[in-house]
Design a protein around this motif. Structure first.
Motif, PDB file in Angstrom:
ATOM      1  N   ASN A 110      -5.054  14.147  -7.895  1.00 31.92           N
ATOM      2  CA  ASN A 110      -4.261  14.106  -6.663  1.00 31.92           C
ATOM      3  C   ASN A 110      -5.044  13.467  -5.522  1.00 31.92           C
ATOM      4  O   ASN A 110      -4.481  12.726  -4.703  1.00 31.92           O
ATOM      5  N   GLN A 111      -6.337  13.766  -5.458  1.00 32.50           N
ATOM      6  CA  GLN A 111      -7.174  13.167  -4.410  1.00 32.50           C
ATOM      7  C   GLN A 111      -7.272  11.656  -4.593  1.00 32.50           C
ATOM      8  O   GLN A 111      -7.195  10.892  -3.631  1.00 32.50           O
ATOM      9  N   VAL A 112      -7.443  11.230  -5.841  1.00 31.78           N
ATOM     10  CA  VAL A 112      -7.511   9.793  -6.131  1.00 31.78           C
ATOM     11  C   VAL A 112      -6.196   9.127  -5.746  1.00 31.78           C
ATOM     12  O   VAL A 112      -6.175   8.072  -5.105  1.00 31.78           O
ATOM     13  N   ARG A 113      -5.103   9.754  -6.125  1.00 27.49           N
ATOM     14  CA  ARG A 113      -3.793   9.165  -5.846  1.00 27.49           C
ATOM     15  C   ARG A 113      -3.550   9.078  -4.344  1.00 27.49           C
ATOM     16  O   ARG A 113      -2.965   8.106  -3.847  1.00 27.49           O
ATOM     17  N   SER A 114      -4.012  10.095  -3.621  1.00 27.15           N
ATOM     18  CA  SER A 114      -3.836  10.108  -2.165  1.00 27.15           C
ATOM     19  C   SER A 114      -4.563   8.931  -1.520  1.00 27.15           C
ATOM     20  O   SER A 114      -4.038   8.280  -0.607  1.00 27.15           O
ATOM     21  N   VAL A 115      -5.791   8.641  -1.990  1.00 25.90           N
ATOM     22  CA  VAL A 115      -6.551   7.514  -1.452  1.00 25.90           C
ATOM     23  C   VAL A 115      -5.846   6.197  -1.761  1.00 25.90           C
ATOM     24  O   VAL A 115      -5.673   5.346  -0.885  1.00 25.90           O
ATOM     25  N   ILE A 116      -5.427   6.040  -3.005  1.00 25.33           N
ATOM     26  CA  ILE A 116      -4.743   4.798  -3.392  1.00 25.33           C
ATOM     27  C   ILE A 116      -3.465   4.607  -2.593  1.00 25.33           C
ATOM     28  O   ILE A 116      -3.172   3.514  -2.102  1.00 25.33           O
ATOM     29  N   ASN A 117      -2.703   5.675  -2.426  1.00 29.73           N
ATOM     30  CA  ASN A 117      -1.435   5.592  -1.683  1.00 29.73           C
ATOM     31  C   ASN A 117      -1.644   5.223  -0.221  1.00 29.73           C
ATOM     32  O   ASN A 117      -0.736   4.698   0.427  1.00 29.73           O
ATOM     33  N   SER A 118      -2.851   5.502   0.315  1.00 29.83           N
ATOM     34  CA  SER A 118      -3.108   5.242   1.730  1.00 29.83           C
ATOM     35  C   SER A 118      -3.640   3.841   2.001  1.00 29.83           C
ATOM     36  O   SER A 118      -3.705   3.414   3.154  1.00 29.83           O
ATOM     37  N   LEU A 119      -4.020   3.111   0.938  1.00 26.92           N
ATOM     38  CA  LEU A 119      -4.619   1.799   1.138  1.00 26.92           C
ATOM     39  C   LEU A 119      -3.583   0.788   1.624  1.00 26.92           C
ATOM     40  O   LEU A 119      -2.508   0.648   1.041  1.00 26.92           O
ATOM     41  N   GLU A 120      -3.935   0.078   2.675  1.00 25.64           N
ATOM     42  CA  GLU A 120      -3.004  -0.866   3.297  1.00 25.64           C
ATOM     43  C   GLU A 120      -2.585  -1.971   2.341  1.00 25.64           C
ATOM     44  O   GLU A 120      -1.475  -2.489   2.401  1.00 25.64           O
ATOM     45  N   ALA A 121      -3.476  -2.351   1.440  1.00 23.95           N
ATOM     46  CA  ALA A 121      -3.180  -3.445   0.513  1.00 23.95           C
ATOM     47  C   ALA A 121      -2.012  -3.134  -0.401  1.00 23.95           C
ATOM     48  O   ALA A 121      -1.399  -4.048  -0.962  1.00 23.95           O
ATOM     49  N   PHE A 122      -1.697  -1.860  -0.568  1.00 26.08           N
ATOM     50  CA  PHE A 122      -0.640  -1.463  -1.497  1.00 26.08           C
ATOM     51  C   PHE A 122       0.633  -1.011  -0.786  1.00 26.08           C
ATOM     52  O   PHE A 122       1.485  -0.360  -1.384  1.00 26.08           O
ATOM     53  N   GLN A 123       0.768  -1.318   0.488  1.00 21.90           N
ATOM     54  CA  GLN A 123       1.929  -0.866   1.252  1.00 21.90           C
ATOM     55  C   GLN A 123       3.050  -1.896   1.220  1.00 21.90           C
ATOM     56  O   GLN A 123       2.820  -3.103   1.327  1.00 21.90           O
ATOM     57  N   GLY A 124       4.272  -1.398   1.073  1.00 21.05           N
ATOM     58  CA  GLY A 124       5.464  -2.225   1.216  1.00 21.05           C
ATOM     59  C   GLY A 124       6.115  -1.925   2.552  1.00 21.05           C
ATOM     60  O   GLY A 124       5.483  -1.402   3.477  1.00 21.05           O
ATOM     61  N   LEU A 125       7.374  -2.233   2.661  1.00 22.54           N
ATOM     62  CA  LEU A 125       8.072  -2.011   3.938  1.00 22.54           C
ATOM     63  C   LEU A 125       8.217  -0.532   4.265  1.00 22.54           C
ATOM     64  O   LEU A 125       8.282  -0.144   5.433  1.00 22.54           O
ATOM     65  N   SER A 126       8.295   0.303   3.229  1.00 30.06           N
ATOM     66  CA  SER A 126       8.528   1.732   3.472  1.00 30.06           C
ATOM     67  C   SER A 126       7.371   2.586   2.976  1.00 30.06           C
ATOM     68  O   SER A 126       7.561   3.702   2.501  1.00 30.06           O
ATOM     69  N   GLY A 127       6.169   2.074   3.064  1.00 28.43           N
ATOM     70  CA  GLY A 127       5.005   2.830   2.622  1.00 28.43           C
ATOM     71  C   GLY A 127       4.468   2.301   1.297  1.00 28.43           C
ATOM     72  O   GLY A 127       4.642   1.126   0.964  1.00 28.43           O
ATOM     73  N   PHE A 128       3.830   3.197   0.545  1.00 30.01           N
ATOM     74  CA  PHE A 128       3.216   2.790  -0.724  1.00 30.01           C
ATOM     75  C   PHE A 128       4.266   2.200  -1.657  1.00 30.01           C
ATOM     76  O   PHE A 128       5.339   2.761  -1.857  1.00 30.01           O
ATOM     77  N   ASP A 129       3.923   1.036  -2.229  1.00 28.21           N
ATOM     78  CA  ASP A 129       4.844   0.342  -3.134  1.00 28.21           C
ATOM     79  C   ASP A 129       4.140   0.192  -4.478  1.00 28.21           C
ATOM     80  O   ASP A 129       3.165  -0.549  -4.611  1.00 28.21           O
ATOM     81  N   ASN A 130       4.645   0.901  -5.495  1.00 33.07           N
ATOM     82  CA  ASN A 130       3.985   0.909  -6.795  1.00 33.07           C
ATOM     83  C   ASN A 130       3.962  -0.469  -7.450  1.00 33.07           C
ATOM     84  O   ASN A 130       3.008  -0.822  -8.144  1.00 33.07           O
ATOM     85  N   SER A 131       5.004  -1.271  -7.221  1.00 31.34           N
ATOM     86  CA  SER A 131       5.033  -2.609  -7.824  1.00 31.34           C
ATOM     87  C   SER A 131       3.965  -3.501  -7.206  1.00 31.34           C
ATOM     88  O   SER A 131       3.326  -4.306  -7.901  1.00 31.34           O
ATOM     89  N   VAL A 132       3.770  -3.365  -5.872  1.00 33.89           N
ATOM     90  CA  VAL A 132       2.705  -4.115  -5.201  1.00 33.89           C
ATOM     91  C   VAL A 132       1.345  -3.682  -5.752  1.00 33.89           C
ATOM     92  O   VAL A 132       0.475  -4.507  -6.028  1.00 33.89           O
ATOM     93  N   TYR A 133       1.188  -2.376  -5.927  1.00 33.92           N
ATOM     94  CA  TYR A 133      -0.065  -1.812  -6.441  1.00 33.92           C
ATOM     95  C   TYR A 133      -0.380  -2.352  -7.840  1.00 33.92           C
ATOM     96  O   TYR A 133      -1.486  -2.850  -8.102  1.00 33.92           O
TER      97      TYR A 133
END
Length: 634
Positions: A110-133
């Motif tokens: 969960n901690q790892v996922r939280s860090v990944i979800n917060s990275l700007e490089a992986f953000q779409g228009l509405s926050g974290f975007d799994n396809s971008v990631y």
């Protein structure tokens, strides 16, 4: 073979991720796929093997960092230095991982996922975007599991570093000793021996100048230059070129209305007439009467600014007149709030009896709430809609650009035609170019002078700004060459005068110091050598009124003993020479230190000690480890 294989990945996504990660060793993924290296062991660290493929990845990353930092092509880099840095990085990383294992450091999924979800490089228009990631890490050669494992290892490394940092002890005596040195003052005298007159009187023959030119020919070279062709692809350009309909923009607004709706807000001018919680009815009536007088003036045409100038002071209760920004409900006193949100634009309230005052408000403008309309945010909505449509096109275009540049390595014309991009050409530039912001970008310079591009291939995709990428190739190349003698003659003469004059004044300065140290009086030396002394009293290390070189020399010298001054000297950047005399050293009163200053010093010492402890830990662990490097495989 490895020189032939071209790298299709990295580029934009790699740089985005590198910029976003604030964890150690995040640059590992930059690199390409290799034909060889699987299951071949490059390094063994305490029975843990590091494969050759992993070494190759890190080698490529380190090489690129050196190219960007030094602005050199890969062919001109010191290969042994790059290898050494690569090995050091890999070994230290594995040692830290093993120490973390021994200490039982854990990082949850969960901690790892939280860090990944917060990275700007992986953000779409509405926050974290799994396809971008997934697209981003795939271009780095990672699967989600591999990338998450890498992040987990980096977070554990941070845990270890944090625990070391927290264990560092900085004593009060250490802090006060540093504070004493920083606040120490000195009384000095100094004399600057000028080289200007010597420079004016010096002259050289053509033979001497030419001899200097030949001897120092490496200093008079016109550096290697290139002219490049490049394709410039940006998200904003794609978005701007789209044809969109009003219906599409309005539909986008309705689908994303929550992003544009804001709370009901009021921008107000405010009059406060102070009372108190214990105010009597008579006191409240006096304040109300005063408020009514001010309201009458406003309704009679007086502006709030005029009212503030003429009526904020005077007899009676205190009056405050202010201009407030946009306010939401709940910020003002409840009674004021209720009235304020019942008024229309331009309306002035009647006196409002609040808890500790009588207030008057005028609503200047309203936004949000019932004022939320498509028309109010149309421009913002259209821009967001265009970006949302263009984003996928942009990333697809990046993939196409990378493919076309790779498949047709000797031209950019095909990519330009297929993607409808303008093929631009630069002027000639070198590795230290400052003439153009684009051509002075370290990534552009590193790519332009890379071995692969200089050999006639297209570069990889390079991110030069947020959502903007380039691919380039070299059109023309000018080798490094000696600048003709006549073009640099004056520069050479200036340098020869500088160096000879500097040496002469340094000799004179050293003679003065010898006399002073042997017991000659300061006045006698000044007379004999025709110098003048300047006094500077109670100076600190950060004094701005004294030449920095003089200041450094003064604080390197010891303390005067038995009333005898101490002497030193230094050459200045101008070619002059400074003779420095320290006459007194004065330590500050410990009670004069400010607590804020002591806390800053303590924090600095903690950082320095933590860094030193980390370095020592790695050194100690390494000394006790079994490490084998198979150099014949590298």
């Amino acid at each position: 073979m490895l020189q032939i294989i071209r790298e299709k990945t990295s580029g934009l996504i790699a740089i985005l991720i590198v910029g976003a990660l604030i964890v150690s060793f995040a640059l590992w993924g930059v690199g390409s796929y290799f034909d060889q290296g699987g299951d071949v062991i490059a390094i063994s660290v305490n029975d843990t093997d590091i494969e050759l493929r992993e070494y190759q990845r890190v080698y490529q990353s380190v090489s690129r960092q050196f190219q960007e930092f030094l602005k050199q092509s890969s062919g001109s880099l010191d290969d042994e230095l790059v290898k050494k840095q690569t090995l050091e990085s890999l070994i230290e990383r594995e040692l830290v991982t093993q120490v973390g294992d021994d200490l039982g450091l854990r990082v949850s999924a969960n901690q790892v996922r939280s860090v990944i979800n917060s990275l700007e490089a992986f953000q779409g228009l509405s926050g974290f975007d799994n396809s971008v990631y997934e697209r981003a890490i795939a271009q780095l050669g990672y699967t989600p599991a591999m990338f998450e494992r890498q992040i987990q290892q980096d977070m554990r490394s941070e845990q270890l570093q944090s625990s070391i940092s927290e264990s560092v002890i900085v004593t009060e005596n250490e802090v006060r000793m540093i504070a004493g040195l920083q606040n120490q003052t000195r009384d000095i005298s100094y004399s600057i021996i000028s080289s200007d007159k010597i420079k004016e009187e010096l002259s050289f023959s053509d033979e001497e100048i030419k001899a200097f030119y030949e001897t120092n020919s490496r200093d008079y070279l016109d550096p290697e230059k290139v002219k490049i062709a490049f394709l410039d692809l940006s998200l904003q350009k794609i978005a701007g070129d789209l044809t969109v309909s009003e219906d599409d923009i309005r539909a986008f607004y309705e689908s994303n209305k929550a992003d544009y709706d804001v709370e009901d807000q009021r921008k107000v001018r405010h009059i406060t007439i102070e009372t108190s919680e214990e105010a009597t009815e008579e006191q409240i009536n006096i304040a109300r009467t005063r408020a009514e007088e001010l309201i009458a003036k406003l309704r009679g045409g007086m502006s709030f600014d005029e009212l503030s100038e003429k009526h904020s002071d005077g007899p009676g209760p205190k009056v405050e007149i202010s201009e407030l920004g946009f306010l939401t409900k709940g910020i003002m006193d409840a009674a004021v709030d209720e009235v304020m949100f019942s008024l229309q634009e331009g309306e002035i309230s009647e006196p409002i009896v609040a808890e500790k005052s009588v207030d008057v408000v005028m609503v200047e403008s309203i936004k949000g709430g019932a004022k939320n309309t498509f028309e109010d945010t149309r421009e913002q909505v259209e821009e967001a809609y265009r970006i949302s449509i263009a984003e996928n096109q942009f990333f697809e275009a990046i993939d196409q650009l990378a493919d076309l540049a790779y498949e047709h390595p000797d031209t950019l014309e095909i990519a330009a035609e297929d993607l409808e991009l303008t093929l631009n050409e630069s002027e000639f530039f070198n590795r230290n170019s400052q003439s153009d912001p684009l051509l002075s970008d370290s990534k552009i310079i590193a790519a332009s002078f890379s071995e692969d591009v200089l050999n006639g291939n297209n570069s990889e995709v390079i991110e030069i700004a947020s959502n903007r990428v380039m691919v380039l190739r070299v059109l023309e190349r000018k080798a490094e060459q000696k600048i003709p003698f006549e073009e640099v003659r004056e520069r050479i003469v200036t340098r020869m005068k500088y160096e000879k004059a500097r040496n002469q004044v340094q000799t004179k300065g050293e003679s003065i110091l010898e006399k002073l140290k042997s017991g000659s009086s300061v006045d006698q030396v000044a007379t004999d050598f025709s110098i003048e002394w300047k006094d500077a009293t109670a100076i600190k290390r950060d004094n701005t009124g004294v030449n920095r070189s003089v200041l450094r020399t003064a604080f390197k010298l010891g303390r005067p003993e038995s009333g005898q001054a101490v002497f030193g000297g230094s050459s200045l950047g101008s070619g002059d020479y400074a003779v420095v005399m320290v006459k007194g050293v004065f330590d500050p009163d410990a009670s004069s230190y400010k607590e804020e200053e002591l806390q800053q010093i303590k924090a600095q010492l903690q950082r320095l000690k933590a860094a030193s402890s980390w370095t020592q830990l790695v050194k100690d662990v390494r000394s006790q480890s079994d490490i084998n490097v198979f150099k014949d495989r590298l």
